[in-house]
Design an enzyme around this catalytic site. Structure first.
Site, PDB file in Angstrom:
ATOM      1  N   TYR A  97      -5.601   2.548  -0.978  1.00 33.77           N
ATOM      2  CA  TYR A  97      -6.179   1.473  -1.774  1.00 33.77           C
ATOM      3  C   TYR A  97      -5.713   1.598  -3.218  1.00 33.77           C
ATOM      4  CZ  TYR A  97      -9.616   4.750  -3.741  1.00 33.77           C
ATOM      5  OH  TYR A  97     -10.218   5.794  -4.401  1.00 33.77           O
ATOM      6  N   CYS A  98      -5.892   0.518  -3.967  1.00 31.41           N
ATOM      7  CA  CYS A  98      -5.566   0.507  -5.394  1.00 31.41           C
ATOM      8  C   CYS A  98      -6.580  -0.402  -6.088  1.00 31.41           C
ATOM      9  CB  CYS A  98      -4.113   0.059  -5.625  1.00 31.41           C
ATOM     10  SG  CYS A  98      -3.740  -1.594  -5.011  1.00 31.41           S
ATOM     11  N   ARG A  99      -6.148  -1.186  -7.052  1.00 27.83           N
ATOM     12  CA  ARG A  99      -7.068  -2.104  -7.718  1.00 27.83           C
ATOM     13  C   ARG A  99      -7.186  -3.421  -6.955  1.00 27.83           C
ATOM     14  NH1 ARG A  99      -6.776  -6.300 -10.871  1.00 27.83           N
ATOM     15  NH2 ARG A  99      -4.541  -6.100 -11.193  1.00 27.83           N
ATOM     16  N   TYR A 125     -10.153  -1.301  -4.776  1.00 27.47           N
ATOM     17  CA  TYR A 125     -11.257  -0.347  -4.920  1.00 27.47           C
ATOM     18  C   TYR A 125     -12.607  -1.063  -4.978  1.00 27.47           C
ATOM     19  CZ  TYR A 125     -14.287   3.080  -7.242  1.00 27.47           C
ATOM     20  OH  TYR A 125     -15.328   3.908  -7.579  1.00 27.47           O
TER      21      TYR A 125
END
Length: 137
Positions: A97-99, A125
């Site tokens: 995952y990331c932003r 996130y």
């Protein structure tokens, strides 16, 4: 008659151009569509509950501001190299995952190109936190 031949030729040229553009653009569109389909927080949480490795591909600064419990921070540009260094099995289940899901999608593309087969783009996130089944750190 010549007019009909010219019209048919023009139609064939348009069809050929359409086919060529489709062949060129499809590879660009398919990963995006697959990425979007993968960004399902409920599926990500199911995979995490089943023991998948959790990788946060954001910057160390973003990671320090908050991350999922047990997440490992590996910036997306370094993910394939770092997986190889750490000896992570190519068939290990991994949730990234990331932003927003963009960087995790790029990281997954790099992992798939390196032979990893059990990757999942969990998206952003904040979306994961909103659908959370386990606490964040």
């Amino acid at each position: 008659m010549i007019h009909n031949v010219l019209l048919r030729g023009e139609s064939m040229l348009r069809l050929a151009l359409f086919c060529l553009l489709s062949l060129v653009l499809m590879p660009l569109l398919v990963p995006t569509m697959a990425n979007a389909a993968e960004q399902d927080a409920a599926i990500a949480w199911d995979k995490i509950a089943a023991g998948a490795m959790v990788v946060d591909v954001r910057t160390p600064e973003e990671f320090a501001e908050g991350h999922l419990t047990n997440a490992v921070n590996i910036p997306f540009e370094q993910v394939a190299e770092e997986f190889a260094k750490r000896g992570i099995a190519k068939d290990a289940p991994v949730v990234l995952y990331c932003r927003s899901g963009r960087r995790s999608g790029i990281a997954i593309e790099a992992l798939v190109a390196a032979g990893y087969t059990q990757t999942h783009n969990a998206g952003g996130y904040q979306s994961l936190i909103e659908a959370q089944k386990t606490p964040a750190k």
